[in-house]
Design a protein around this motif. Structure first.
Motif, mmCIF file in Angstrom:
data_model
loop_
_atom_site.group_PDB
_atom_site.id
_atom_site.type_symbol
_atom_site.label_atom_id
_atom_site.label_comp_id
_atom_site.label_asym_id
_atom_site.label_seq_id
_atom_site.Cartn_x
_atom_site.Cartn_y
_atom_site.Cartn_z
ATOM 1 N N ASN A 86 0.829 -1.213 0.000
ATOM 2 C CA ASN A 86 0.000 0.000 0.000
ATOM 3 C C ASN A 86 0.863 1.263 0.000
ATOM 4 N N THR A 87 1.940 1.240 0.772
ATOM 5 C CA THR A 87 2.821 2.411 0.843
ATOM 6 C C THR A 87 3.483 2.672 -0.508
ATOM 7 N N ILE A 88 3.970 1.603 -1.148
ATOM 8 C CA ILE A 88 4.624 1.770 -2.454
ATOM 9 C C ILE A 88 3.623 2.268 -3.501
ATOM 10 N N GLU A 89 2.413 1.695 -3.500
ATOM 11 C CA GLU A 89 1.387 2.156 -4.451
ATOM 12 C C GLU A 89 1.086 3.638 -4.250
ATOM 13 N N TYR A 90 0.958 4.017 -2.972
ATOM 14 C CA TYR A 90 0.669 5.413 -2.624
ATOM 15 C C TYR A 90 1.792 6.342 -3.095
ATOM 16 N N MET A 98 4.070 5.771 -5.406
ATOM 17 C CA MET A 98 4.214 5.784 -6.873
ATOM 18 C C MET A 98 3.144 6.653 -7.522
ATOM 19 N N LYS A 99 1.907 6.569 -6.999
ATOM 20 C CA LYS A 99 0.834 7.415 -7.537
ATOM 21 C C LYS A 99 1.201 8.881 -7.439
ATOM 22 N N ARG A 100 1.931 9.231 -6.361
ATOM 23 C CA ARG A 100 2.321 10.626 -6.153
ATOM 24 C C ARG A 100 3.665 10.953 -6.785
#
Ligand code: DGI
Ligand code: FE
Ligand code: FE
Ligand code: FE
Length: 187
Positions: A159-163, A165-167
């Motif tokens: 979840n942290t990596i997805e968050y 990367m989105k930013r």
């Protein structure tokens, strides 16, 4: 060190909100330690100090990283990544807490790392799932944290990596190392 002394040391360094977060992380981590057979005393102490340096002046943290054995590459990444490593050092220098497990749990609470031990996993997950937090997907992580701490930690990493990367944020290598290492528990 007793809980009350640790709390009295940390409280003046934090905002009210951050202090309340800290107490909830300690409570959550203590319960996880009971469930997974880790030291509840260490889980509590590591949690109470995990955000100890969150509000240190950036220049002070930068100086400590430059002059200590902490990895210099931290300085190439967001300053949010500094408060864990700096706290792991300063709790020893300022308060004589010298315990590898506690210091590692504090050091890696933001990024995680490969080969996390039980206490590291517990603080990493507790920081994310404490009852004051709310974001999408959190309830699933809370449920899994009661079944399998490694899968819960894997979800936190993912979840942290997805968050990030989105930013389009820069991601510290240990953040990826934690994710890759934890995929082993999905087999
Ligand atoms: O101190 P807390 O707010 O309780 O939580 P934390 O220390 O786990 O995380 C602080 C922030 O760091 C959070 O917004 C997520 C972010 N973060 C975690 N890994 C990385 C990261 N930020 C960057 N730029 N790169 C990372 O690898
Ligand atoms: Fe933190
Ligand atoms: Fe965290
Ligand atoms: Fe925290």
């Amino acid at each position: 060190m007793k809980k009350a002394e640790a709390i009295s040391i940390v409280e003046p360094h934090l905002t009210k909100e951050r202090f309340d977060h800290t107490l909830r992380v300690a409570d959550t981590a203590t319960k996880l330690a009971q469930k997974y057979g880790a030291s509840t005393e260490k889980a509590e102490l590591a949690s109470i100090f995990h955000d100890y340096c969150k509000y240190r002046p950036l220049e002070e943290m930068e100086r400590i990283i430059r002059l200590s054995y902490l990895p210099k590459d931290l300085l190439q990444y967001h300053h949010e990544l500094w408060h864990g490593p700096v706290a792991s050092l300063l709790i020893e220098q300022e308060h004589g807490i010298q315990d590898e497990e506690i210091q590692s749990a504090i050091y890696y609470h933001t990024t995680g790392r490969a080969n996390m031990g039980k206490l590291e996993l517990i603080v990493f997950v507790a920081d994310y799932i404490e009852p004051g937090r709310s974001f999408p997907g959190l309830d699933e992580v809370r449920e899994v944290a009661n079944q399998n701490i490694e899968i819960a930690a894997w979800m936190v990493s993912r979840n942290t990596i997805e968050y990030l990367m989105k930013r389009q944020n820069r991601i510290y290598p240990d953040t990826f190392h934690a994710y890759n290492y934890l995929t082993k528990c999905l087999d």
